[in-house]
Design a protein around this motif. Structure first.
Motif: not given
Length: 178
Positions: A83-86, A114-117
């Motif tokens: 996961f990403s945050s920003g 998987g990935h989520e922002t």
């Protein structure tokens, strides 16, 4: 089932997302812990791993990148999500933001599921030249706890449905439900 949530965080927002994820997974019946990358010696003691990083100028936090490179072989043998945050606006809650090219390359290296922002957070009194300058116009908290909770519950559902062994399991999907 033991799950690690590790993160690269400069100002604490990504660390707090990881903490929320660990609480949600514990509520779902998993043994989950959030820990900074430098506190993790051996990934093999975990059944699954979630790696998160704050985004700074489209680059994932260096501690998250370093963690993935350092544990590359071990991460390939278990289910992994990123996961990403920003984004310092509500864009992450309005639409799905794909991983940056850098994060996508790391996902491919470990076979991430998987990935989520998620939105980021920037305090109005942020320290550091760039953060302080950005805070003048972009201070705020755009993290969406409900969305984070839904995503990590989707990860929990995938883990329950997949069962063990993890390596090569065709039952695991590329993206967790939102």
């Amino acid at each position: 089932m033991r799950i690690l949530i590790t993160y690269g965080s400069k100002l604490g927002g990504t660390r707090e997302i990881a903490g929320l994820m660990a609480r949600v997974l514990r509520d779902e019946g998993f043994d989950a812990e959030a820990a900074p990358p430098e506190a993790v010696d051996d990934v093999r003691v975990y059944d699954a791993v979630i790696v998160g990083g704050g985004l700074y100028a489209n680059h994932w936090h260096h501690r998250a990148r370093r963690f993935v490179h350092h544990h590359l072989h071990e991460l390939r043998g278990r289910p992994v999500w990123f996961f990403s945050s920003g984004p310092l606006d509500d864009s992450a809650s309005q639409e799905r933001i794909p991983p940056t090219a850098q994060v996508r390359a790391l996902m491919e290296q470990v076979g991430a599921r998987g990935h989520e922002t998620f939105g980021g957070r920037l305090e109005s009194d942020a320290r550091g030249f760039i953060a302080h300058a950005m805070a003048r116009e972009h201070a705020g908290d755009w993290r969406d706890p409900g969305r984070i909770t839904r995503w990590v519950r989707g990860v929990a559902l995938e883990l329950r449905e997949a069962g063990r062994p993890w390596a090569g399991s065709a039952a695991l999907h590329q993206e967790a439900p939102r």
